[in-house]
Design a protein around this motif. Structure first.
Motif, PDB file in Angstrom:
ATOM      1  N   THR A 127       0.831  -1.206   0.000  1.00  7.81           N
ATOM      2  CA  THR A 127       0.000   0.000   0.000  1.00  7.81           C
ATOM      3  C   THR A 127       0.866   1.258   0.000  1.00  7.81           C
ATOM      4  O   THR A 127       0.568   2.242  -0.694  1.00  7.81           O
ATOM      5  CB  THR A 127      -0.930   0.001   1.226  1.00  7.81           C
ATOM      6  OG1 THR A 127      -1.748  -1.163   1.192  1.00  7.81           O
ATOM      7  CG2 THR A 127      -1.816   1.234   1.245  1.00  7.81           C
ATOM      8  N   TRP A 128       1.939   1.247   0.770  1.00  4.72           N
ATOM      9  CA  TRP A 128       2.861   2.386   0.795  1.00  4.72           C
ATOM     10  C   TRP A 128       3.506   2.585  -0.573  1.00  4.72           C
ATOM     11  O   TRP A 128       3.649   3.707  -1.065  1.00  4.72           O
ATOM     12  CB  TRP A 128       3.932   2.146   1.860  1.00  4.72           C
ATOM     13  CG  TRP A 128       4.728   3.385   2.209  1.00  4.72           C
ATOM     14  CD1 TRP A 128       4.685   4.597   1.568  1.00  4.72           C
ATOM     15  CD2 TRP A 128       5.658   3.537   3.276  1.00  4.72           C
ATOM     16  NE1 TRP A 128       5.535   5.486   2.175  1.00  4.72           N
ATOM     17  CE2 TRP A 128       6.144   4.861   3.223  1.00  4.72           C
ATOM     18  CE3 TRP A 128       6.124   2.675   4.264  1.00  4.72           C
ATOM     19  CZ2 TRP A 128       7.081   5.341   4.136  1.00  4.72           C
ATOM     20  CZ3 TRP A 128       7.051   3.149   5.168  1.00  4.72           C
ATOM     21  CH2 TRP A 128       7.532   4.473   5.109  1.00  4.72           C
ATOM     22  N   ALA A 129       3.872   1.468  -1.230  1.00  8.06           N
ATOM     23  CA  ALA A 129       4.541   1.562  -2.527  1.00  8.06           C
ATOM     24  C   ALA A 129       3.593   2.036  -3.624  1.00  8.06           C
ATOM     25  O   ALA A 129       3.991   2.813  -4.507  1.00  8.06           O
ATOM     26  CB  ALA A 129       5.138   0.207  -2.905  1.00  8.06           C
ATOM     27  N   THR A 130       2.333   1.597  -3.592  1.00  9.21           N
ATOM     28  CA  THR A 130       1.404   1.931  -4.679  1.00  9.21           C
ATOM     29  C   THR A 130       0.669   3.248  -4.464  1.00  9.21           C
ATOM     30  O   THR A 130       0.413   3.983  -5.412  1.00  9.21           O
ATOM     31  CB  THR A 130       0.373   0.806  -4.855  1.00  9.21           C
ATOM     32  OG1 THR A 130      -0.298   0.572  -3.606  1.00  9.21           O
ATOM     33  CG2 THR A 130       1.049  -0.470  -5.308  1.00  9.21           C
ATOM     34  N   GLU A 131       0.327   3.546  -3.203  1.00  3.93           N
ATOM     35  CA  GLU A 131      -0.472   4.740  -2.915  1.00  3.93           C
ATOM     36  C   GLU A 131       0.305   5.809  -2.158  1.00  3.93           C
ATOM     37  O   GLU A 131      -0.216   6.903  -1.932  1.00  3.93           O
ATOM     38  CB  GLU A 131      -1.728   4.361  -2.120  1.00  3.93           C
ATOM     39  CG  GLU A 131      -2.670   3.424  -2.867  1.00  3.93           C
ATOM     40  CD  GLU A 131      -3.956   3.183  -2.107  1.00  3.93           C
ATOM     41  OE1 GLU A 131      -4.138   3.775  -1.027  1.00  3.93           O
ATOM     42  OE2 GLU A 131      -4.789   2.397  -2.590  1.00  3.93           O
ATOM     43  N   GLY A 132       1.537   5.506  -1.721  1.00  2.00           N
ATOM     44  CA  GLY A 132       2.304   6.476  -0.945  1.00  2.00           C
ATOM     45  C   GLY A 132       1.722   6.731   0.428  1.00  2.00           C
ATOM     46  O   GLY A 132       1.947   7.789   1.014  1.00  2.00           O
ATOM     47  N   GLU A 133       0.999   5.757   0.979  1.00  2.00           N
ATOM     48  CA  GLU A 133       0.331   5.908   2.276  1.00  2.00           C
ATOM     49  C   GLU A 133       0.989   4.997   3.299  1.00  2.00           C
ATOM     50  O   GLU A 133       0.804   3.771   3.263  1.00  2.00           O
ATOM     51  CB  GLU A 133      -1.152   5.572   2.135  1.00  2.00           C
ATOM     52  CG  GLU A 133      -1.934   5.611   3.444  1.00  2.00           C
ATOM     53  CD  GLU A 133      -1.749   6.911   4.193  1.00  2.00           C
ATOM     54  OE1 GLU A 133      -1.214   6.858   5.316  1.00  2.00           O
ATOM     55  OE2 GLU A 133      -2.121   7.974   3.644  1.00  2.00           O
ATOM     56  N   PRO A 134       1.792   5.553   4.243  1.00  2.00           N
ATOM     57  CA  PRO A 134       2.513   4.703   5.192  1.00  2.00           C
ATOM     58  C   PRO A 134       1.765   4.376   6.474  1.00  2.00           C
ATOM     59  O   PRO A 134       2.297   3.674   7.336  1.00  2.00           O
ATOM     60  CB  PRO A 134       3.749   5.552   5.512  1.00  2.00           C
ATOM     61  CG  PRO A 134       3.235   6.960   5.460  1.00  2.00           C
ATOM     62  CD  PRO A 134       2.170   6.968   4.375  1.00  2.00           C
ATOM     63  N   THR A 135       0.528   4.893   6.631  1.00  2.00           N
ATOM     64  CA  THR A 135      -0.150   4.798   7.926  1.00  2.00           C
ATOM     65  C   THR A 135      -0.296   3.358   8.407  1.00  2.00           C
ATOM     66  O   THR A 135      -0.017   3.045   9.569  1.00  2.00           O
ATOM     67  CB  THR A 135      -1.530   5.466   7.844  1.00  2.00           C
ATOM     68  OG1 THR A 135      -1.369   6.833   7.505  1.00  2.00           O
ATOM     69  CG2 THR A 135      -2.248   5.361   9.182  1.00  2.00           C
ATOM     70  N   ALA A 136      -0.729   2.472   7.529  1.00  2.00           N
ATOM     71  CA  ALA A 136      -0.972   1.091   7.956  1.00  2.00           C
ATOM     72  C   ALA A 136       0.318   0.420   8.396  1.00  2.00           C
ATOM     73  O   ALA A 136       0.388  -0.179   9.472  1.00  2.00           O
ATOM     74  CB  ALA A 136      -1.621   0.304   6.825  1.00  2.00           C
ATOM     75  N   LEU A 137       1.369   0.518   7.582  1.00  4.96           N
ATOM     76  CA  LEU A 137       2.614  -0.173   7.901  1.00  4.96           C
ATOM     77  C   LEU A 137       3.303   0.443   9.106  1.00  4.96           C
ATOM     78  O   LEU A 137       3.811  -0.264   9.976  1.00  4.96           O
ATOM     79  CB  LEU A 137       3.552  -0.144   6.687  1.00  4.96           C
ATOM     80  CG  LEU A 137       4.899  -0.831   6.892  1.00  4.96           C
ATOM     81  CD1 LEU A 137       4.705  -2.307   7.171  1.00  4.96           C
ATOM     82  CD2 LEU A 137       5.802  -0.624   5.683  1.00  4.96           C
ATOM     83  N   VAL A 138       3.325   1.779   9.193  1.00  4.93           N
ATOM     84  CA  VAL A 138       4.086   2.451  10.242  1.00  4.93           C
ATOM     85  C   VAL A 138       3.257   2.671  11.500  1.00  4.93           C
ATOM     86  O   VAL A 138       3.765   2.553  12.618  1.00  4.93           O
ATOM     87  CB  VAL A 138       4.640   3.795   9.718  1.00  4.93           C
ATOM     88  CG1 VAL A 138       5.425   4.523  10.802  1.00  4.93           C
ATOM     89  CG2 VAL A 138       5.521   3.559   8.499  1.00  4.93           C
ATOM     90  N   GLY A 139       1.976   2.984  11.337  1.00  2.00           N
ATOM     91  CA  GLY A 139       1.180   3.396  12.482  1.00  2.00           C
ATOM     92  C   GLY A 139       0.200   2.382  13.012  1.00  2.00           C
ATOM     93  O   GLY A 139      -0.236   2.487  14.169  1.00  2.00           O
ATOM     94  N   ILE A 140      -0.183   1.371  12.226  1.00  2.00           N
ATOM     95  CA  ILE A 140      -1.202   0.421  12.667  1.00  2.00           C
ATOM     96  C   ILE A 140      -0.620  -0.960  12.916  1.00  2.00           C
ATOM     97  O   ILE A 140      -1.240  -1.781  13.586  1.00  2.00           O
ATOM     98  CB  ILE A 140      -2.344   0.332  11.614  1.00  2.00           C
ATOM     99  CG1 ILE A 140      -2.873   1.729  11.296  1.00  2.00           C
ATOM    100  CG2 ILE A 140      -3.503  -0.508  12.122  1.00  2.00           C
ATOM    101  CD1 ILE A 140      -3.488   2.454  12.479  1.00  2.00           C
TER     102      ILE A 140
END
Length: 393
Positions: free
Chosen positions: A40-53
């Motif tokens: 998700t971080w690689a495709t959408e640039g959204e780190p919340t799930a990997l880093v924060g959840i």
């Protein structure tokens, strides 16, 4: 015919195998969560799930593995499971163009946040022990169900692609807009959250001993997560874009894991009595980080005013200045904060330092034994103190 006799060790072996399978599945879910979060971080640039959840998935597996009946672990695992399902649906939307995936992905958002609130009702022993808690649990379940259905069937353009919702229901449009994006939903959720905090506060007041420390850990986790996100939001709003601002934003997301980390410490009671030291160091780091950011902002502003054409130079110099003041300020603040929040450790350090200074000034072997015993008694306050000397002296 006689009935078959079961082996006395078969039941424990079966239970052990079942526990191992459950723990293996839980950690396989954590690995899958990390893989989906990375994608998700690689495709959408959204780190919340990997880093924060991801902390919720890890702590949920830690609690739920040996404590399958604990509802705190169940809710943490369920929250991580909803996030994982949402990420998989998002990847299906991004990579396969599945139009149906987006409304389902969005519908999972509300139940996931409701589960986070519900953890407060069963913390720390996994039970809802008050009438107010049971009423709030019913309200949370109803709210999660209504919002999920409204989000799933909300007509109109969807958030990510802008395409019409393929399963949207026009009659629900006005209701969905009022509840999901208007004041009604926020007011209801705010009232429930306030009720959960009141219920937590009432149970905290009645708690004593280790239970009170468990509540203090939860409060610390909430405070760290909220403060970090406020600081990162303020940095993004007030400071020019830079590597430091990006680092603060990522740090704010990462420190959201302070909530599951505090829950894990409180439920497993591992390190439960270290609350004083953790609070003192957290407060010290928060104060010094705020001071360093303030120094950075002032330096950037001043250099931009003095050298309007050297923006890159101003950012570099400001970063160096902030880094230079961080460690000296941290040492100075920590010594003073420990006097207030970690007094036992501070007093013990003072006793040891005074004993060492006395030995340097007056190294008398005859009196050293008695002074050592007195120092241990003041620092640790044991029930009894004994001193063994070579030769039985």
């Amino acid at each position: 015919m006689s009935a078959p006799v079961s082996s006395p060790v078969s039941a424990p072996v079966s239970a052990l195998a079942s526990t191992r399978v459950r723990i293996g599945l839980l950690w396989a879910g954590v690995v899958l969560f990390a893989v989906a979060g990375s994608a998700t971080w690689a495709t959408e640039g959204e780190p919340t799930a990997l880093v924060g959840i991801v902390g919720y998935a890890i702590v949920g597996a830690i609690i739920q593995g040996p404590r399958s009946e604990n509802r705190v672990g169940m809710l943490l695992c369920a929250l991580a499971g909803l996030w994982l399902l949402g990420m998989l649906l998002g990847l299906a939307r991004m990579l396969a163009g599945a139009a149906w995936a987006e409304p389902v992905e969005q519908a999972l958002t509300w139940p996931a946040w409701v589960l986070l609130v519900a953890i407060g009702l069963v913390f720390p022993d996994g039970r809802i022990s008050t009438l107010l808690g049971r009423v709030l649990a019913v309200a949370l379940a109803a709210f999660a169900s209504v919002t999920a259905v409204l989000q799933l069937l909300q007509p109109g353009p969807m958030a990510f692609t802008g395409a019409p919702n393929p399963i949207g229901a026009e009659p629900l449009g006005a209701v969905a807009e009022a509840v999901l994006g208007g004041p009604i939903g926020l007011a209801v959720l705010g009232a429930i959250v306030a009720g959960v905090l009141v219920e937590l506060g009432l149970r905290w007041r009645r708690a004593d001993g280790p239970a009170r420390l468990q509540f203090r850990w939860l409060l610390l986790g909430l405070a760290v997560a909220v403060a970090a996100n406020i600081a990162s939001t303020a940095a993004n709003a007030l400071l020019p874009p830079s590597l430091l601002v990006e680092a603060l934003s990522l740090t704010g997301v990462a420190l959201t894991n302070a909530i599951p980390a505090a829950i894990g410490i409180a439920v497993t009671r591992h390190g439960l009595y270290e609350i004083g030291r953790v609070v003192s160091r957290s407060v010290a780091f928060a104060l010094v980080t705020g001071f360093a950011v303030l120094v950075y902002a002032l330096a950037v502003t001043s250099l931009s005013w003095l050298l309007p054409g050297a923006t890159a130079l101003g950012v570099a110099v400001s970063t160096l200045v902030a880094a230079a003041v961080f460690l000296p300020a941290l040492r100075w603040v920590r010594r003073r904060i420990e006097r207030r929040f970690d007094r036992d450790r501070y007093d013990a350090q003072q006793v040891v330092a005074a004993f060492g200074a006395h030995l340097r000034d007056d190294p008398d072997p005859a009196s050293a034994a008695g002074e050592l015993g007195a120092a241990v008694d003041r620092a640790l306050q044991p029930a009894t103190v004994g001193l063994w000397l070579p030769g039985g002296r």
